[in-house]
Design an enzyme around this catalytic site. Structure first.
Site, mmCIF file in Angstrom:
data_model
loop_
_atom_site.group_PDB
_atom_site.id
_atom_site.type_symbol
_atom_site.label_atom_id
_atom_site.label_comp_id
_atom_site.label_asym_id
_atom_site.label_seq_id
_atom_site.Cartn_x
_atom_site.Cartn_y
_atom_site.Cartn_z
ATOM 1 N N HIS A 460 43.856 8.452 15.021
ATOM 2 C CA HIS A 460 43.276 9.590 15.735
ATOM 3 C C HIS A 460 42.058 10.164 15.010
ATOM 4 O O HIS A 460 40.980 10.313 15.585
ATOM 5 C CB HIS A 460 44.376 10.655 15.901
ATOM 6 C CG HIS A 460 43.924 11.862 16.647
ATOM 7 N ND1 HIS A 460 43.454 12.990 16.014
ATOM 8 C CD2 HIS A 460 43.845 12.115 17.968
ATOM 9 C CE1 HIS A 460 43.120 13.886 16.918
ATOM 10 N NE2 HIS A 460 43.351 13.386 18.117
ATOM 11 N N CYS A 836 35.522 -1.661 25.188
ATOM 12 C CA CYS A 836 35.314 -0.242 24.872
ATOM 13 C C CYS A 836 36.199 0.229 23.723
ATOM 14 O O CYS A 836 36.261 1.419 23.444
ATOM 15 C CB CYS A 836 35.540 0.629 26.094
ATOM 16 S SG CYS A 836 37.221 0.550 26.717
HETATM 17 C C1 PEP Z 1 41.699 1.094 23.270
HETATM 18 O O1 PEP Z 1 42.930 1.046 23.277
HETATM 19 O O2 PEP Z 1 40.980 0.183 22.851
HETATM 20 C C2 PEP Z 1 41.008 2.289 23.766
HETATM 21 C C3 PEP Z 1 39.691 2.345 23.820
HETATM 22 O O3 PEP Z 1 41.768 3.360 24.116
HETATM 23 P P1 PEP Z 1 42.408 4.424 23.105
HETATM 24 O O4 PEP Z 1 41.795 4.198 21.784
HETATM 25 O O5 PEP Z 1 42.105 5.740 23.692
HETATM 26 O O6 PEP Z 1 43.844 4.072 23.171
#
Ligand code: PEP
Ligand code: MG
Length: 899
Positions: A460, A836
């Site tokens: 996080h 992403c």
């Molecule tokens: C991912 O899991 O790659 C993503 C971009 O989503 P998050 O980091 O919010 O889980």
């Protein structure tokens, strides 16, 4: 000095004063081309046409040949090839008589390393080879006993330590000075070695060559250079050069000169000169070196020897132009006459590298494409974020994972509330947590940096920190976090308390005591120019992950081509929304839930309208709600009590509800599309907010085409169910507003199953975007929040080559990406494919995605410039045909493009 007649009364011999013009030198060098060693591929006299390359003789040797070709006053030099040095290490010496022949009867030499990569290190130079008793006597007469004695002592000491491997203390601790000290050194050598100091230059040189060759092949040296990117079989060349003695009659001395400032890259004549010295003595601390250019602070070479000064400037300018690089020249003056001993690339900071490359291109010395290739994309971080001044002393107390670049200094605070209080007092603070959770967001906004005990590149704190451009160091396991006492204890026992000042360096993961000087970020015009050249070349889209208007503005400032991921859940952590969100979670009846959601709707609509406004018609991809609901609930008893009060519920109801929502494995539980299907009102509300904002934003400007992304999909049916409801919401909004609009619905591929079943999933999706954070977590079965605890051990032991949350695992996760993209496109040729996850901004992942034909990558806003440059480099490299298909562009680009 056994048997040598030492001249106590030096008779200075007249030095050679003849002036040699470049034309004279050209003729002299050309004449040498006929020398047998000028055609020898291994023991090679450096002449204009001798067969040499950086790949056979190393960069230094090749550079010296270039200087010779420019008719510069380079002392006579013989270069030994990698192959020859390798044979020397194995004990097979070259014909020493033949090697020494170009240097005449009584040579005085130095030997320097010449590896292919300028930064790969190598053994230190050894000077004054050839000094023996007889030469000492002769030199004493010519330059004075004291100077000659200093030279001989210097050589004996380096020979004893580097060649004979004797204890340095034996020599350093000799207290006698002058002749007595010299004799003591010779005695010490003989006592240890049981033989006198070698007098034959051939024997001395052979010893030096053998020791340097073997030092290169040693394990430690190999590990060190491999860490700097050298291949396992990197070779070492050696250059044997006639000594231009910076001691003697007239203006004699040595120094270095460069034409730019190494920190800023701005033009500035920089360097030092030390009279009666040799090597790099002028740079030694405490040396009474003088300035080069006239300077009010003290004497300068310019006033002392203006002609030599002008000549040095001219040589360095010529190097810049013809070697196509900012160079530092090492020089010696012998009775006023300039000798250029060496040329090396000017050491430079990241920001200087950008300015230097841009100015070389603007001066027409290198093409724009080459300027792009000369900057390591990650070096841009230095321009984008504040940095610890490279010259500042660093009191490093611990090291962790460099999760978000930049440096920050502040007082320690141990809670989000304290961070906000410090910010209210205008006191910069570093937020210290074991790990952060969504509840810490406001504290993170208030802090100048974040330090956590746990976590890795996708935890996080790391993700949010990078998104905000907030320096962040995570996984600092060598500091003891005592969060109850609000202290940090370093491995050396030092204790840091709340209010103490620390600095974190998110660029290299260090935690520093105190407040070292920081350098401000600087997005100067050189950076802007480089970026505009990058955009001319870039052939893959670069979008930003942006959750807030501030992120979106940063993304726009860095010329992102849209938002590739807007994590909507972050919008619900704002103070006013959190309570409504909690009301929604606690609602027993559908109408109560509806009421709470109706209050969230206008807030979300305003969020999206603002994003659309900032992005001005560029694509904005909004991910529907992803995290498990319990993330929005307080975790401790006090929090439960507060919530019970706020919602006017019995404490037991709150506790029960929190328990009911808790999961054994929340990352694999009720989150993402699973929540969207089981509590569909949330997605309905978000879809409505997106469409209403679309209508609103399209009214004032270009039509907005929103992209809606469904997270954590693992089955086609999930997409069908969500799509049906979203289509219905769109239809309703069209009817209610009387306005038409289009939108694109896509899927976030984060589970291995979604990648494998991409063919059927793509039937209902306009785009697939790989969320490589979760996809890596699920492919490895490795918690992205806990991996930091053992990752460094795993990487050190070679279990994983890199942290897969940091560097895309192109083998395993990469295979899923390729399969997903291929199957998706086979089912739907117009499918947009992107990435992403946090990997989106790393040059290696961009190479992979580009090679796999992805349409765009999306990364934290602050990484957008790095991504633009990395993508441009790949395009340039493809254009000039060097690295097609390779995802390791930097290794494959020839050295001169980095020189
Ligand atoms: C991912 O899991 O790659 C993503 C971009 O989503 P998050 O980091 O919010 O889980
Ligand atoms: Mg995810």
């Amino acid at each position: 000095m056994k048997g040598a007649a030492v001249q106590q009364d030096p008779k200075i011999a007249p030095a050679d004063k003849a002036v040699e013009t470049p034309q004279d030198r050209a003729e002299r060098f050309a004449a040498l081309d006929t020398h047998p060693l000028a055609r020898d591929p291994d023991v090679t006299l450096i002449t204009p046409r001798a067969p040499m390359s950086p790949m056979t003789h190393g960069g230094r040797a090749k550079c010296l040949q270039r200087l010779v070709r420019l008719d510069m006053p380079v002392p006579r030099t013989v270069a030994l090839s990698f192959a020859e040095v390798h044979r020397i290490a194995a004990g097979k010496m070259p014909d020493m008589k033949r090697l020494l022949e170009p240097f005449g009867e009584a040579p005085l030499l130095c030997v320097r390393p010449s590896s292919e990569g300028a930064d790969w290190g190598g053994p230190g130079a050894i000077l004054n080879i050839g000094l023996n008793d007889a030469r000492y006597a002769e030199l004493s007469a010519r330059i004075g006993t004291e100077a000659a004695c200093g030279l001989y002592r210097r050589f004996i000491q380096s020979y004893a330590v580097d060649v004979a491997r004797l204890d340095p203390d034996e020599f350093e601790e000799i207290e006698e000075t002058g002749e007595a000290g010299l004799q003591a050194m010779l005695r010490a050598f003989e006592d240890e070695m049981e033989e006198p100091f070698p007098q034959d230059p051939a024997v001395q040189l052979a010893g030096v060559l053998r020791s340097m060759a073997r030092a290169w092949e040693g394990t430690t040296a190999r590990i060190l250079r491999e860490a700097k990117g050298a291949p396992v079989d990197a070779g070492l060349g050696l250059v044997v050069q006639e000594l231009a003695l910076g001691l003697g009659q007239g203006e004699c001395g040595s120094g270095v000169i460069q034409l730019v400032n190494s920190h800023s890259g701005h033009p500035q004549i920089t360097g030092r000169y030390l009279r009666q010295s040799q090597g790099r003595d002028a740079l030694q601390q405490g040396a009474e070196a003088i300035f080069l250019e006239d300077d009010p602070r003290g004497p300068s070479l310019q006033e002392l020897a203006p002609e030599a000064f002008d000549e040095l400037i001219a040589h360095t300018q010529l190097m810049r132009k013809r070697l196509r690089a900012e160079m530092q020249a090492e020089f010696t003056l012998v009775n006023g006459r300039v000798h250029i001993l060496d040329g090396v690339r000017v050491a430079r900071s990241g920001r200087a590298a950008v300015r230097i490359a841009v100015s070389l291109a603007e001066d027409g010395i290198i093409p724009h494409e080459e300027a792009l290739l000369r900057i390591e994309p990650r070096a841009l971080n230095e321009l984008l974020h504040r940095q610890v001044d490279p010259d500042a002393p660093r009191d490093c107390i611990a090291k962790g994972i460099a999760a978000s670049p930049g440096a920050a200094t502040g007082i320690l605070v141990f809670s989000a509330a304290e961070a906000q209080a410090a910010a209210a007092r205008n006191e910069p603070c570093i937020l210290v947590r074991r790990e952060t959770s969504p509840e810490d967001i406001r504290g993170m906004h208030a802090a100048v940096g974040v330090l956590t005990e746990r976590g890795g590149m996708t935890s996080h704190a790391a993700v949010i920190g990078r998104g905000m451009g907030l320096p962040c160091v995570v996984g600092v396991s060598d500091l003891r976090f005592q969060t109850r006492q609000n202290t940090l204890t370093a491995a050396d026992g030092r204790v840091f308390r709340e209010g103490d000042v620390l600095t974190i360096d998110g660029t290299n993961g260090e935690v520093l005591a105190g407040a070292p000087d920081l350098m401000e970020a600087s997005l100067d015009e050189a950076f802007q120019t480089l970026m505009s050249w990058a955009d001319d070349m870039c052939d893959i889209g670069i979008r930003a992950n942006a959750d807030t208007p501030a992120d979106a503005q940063t993304a726009r400032n860095f010329a992102a081509q849209g938002i590739g991921l807007c994590r909507t859940e972050h919008m619900f952590f704002e103070a006013d929304r959190l309570t409504v969100m909690r009301e929604m979670i606690f609602a027993d009846e559908p109408q109560d839930r509806r009421a709470a959601i109706d209050r969230l709707l206008p807030m979300q609509r305003a969020d999206f309208a603002e994003l659309f406004r900032i992005m001005q018609g560029q694509p904005v991809c909004i991910r529907l709600f992803d995290p498990p609901l319990h993330e929005f609930l307080p975790h401790d008893r006090a929090g439960h009590r507060e919530l019970a009060e706020a919602l006017d519920l019995p404490l037991s109801d709150v506790t029960r509800r929190v328990e009911a929502l808790s999961e054994y494995n929340p990352m694999l539980g009720m989150r993402g599309v699973r929540l969207g299907i089981t509590v569909p009102e949330i997605y309905d509300m978000q879809a409505r907010a997106i469409f209403e904002a679309t209508v609103e934003a399209s009214r004032d400007g270009a039509a907005v085409v929103p992209e809606i992304m469904i997270p954590l999909v693992s089955a086609k049916r999930e997409v069908e169910l969500v799509k049906t409801r979203i289509d219905a919401v769109a239809a309703a909004v069209r009817v209610e507003t009387g306005r038409n609009f289009t939108y694109r619905l896509g899927v976030m591929v984060e589970t291995p199953r979604a990648a494998l079943r991409a063919g059927e999933i793509a039937q209902h999706s306009a785009f697939l975007s790989f969320g490589t954070n979760d996809l890596t977590q699920m492919t490895y079965g490795l918690s992205r929040d806990d991996a930091g605890r053992f990752m460094s051990k795993y990487v050190n032991l070679g279990v994983y080559p890199e942290d897969p949350f940091h560097t895309l695992d192109t083998d395993g996760v990469g295979e899923l990406l390729t399969i997903g993209a291929e199957r998706g496109r086979a089912a739907r040729p117009d499918l947009t494919v992107s990435i992403c996850g946090e990997h989106g901004g790393s040059p290696e992942s961009i190479a992979f995605c580009r090679a796999a034909g992805f349409d765009y990558v999306s990364c934290s806003p602050f990484r957008v410039p790095v991504a633009r440059l990395a993508a441009a480099q790949l395009a340039v490299a493809d254009k000039i045909g060097w690295i097609a298909g390779s995802n390791r562009p930097y290794a494959a680009v020839p050295a001169q493009y980095y020189s």
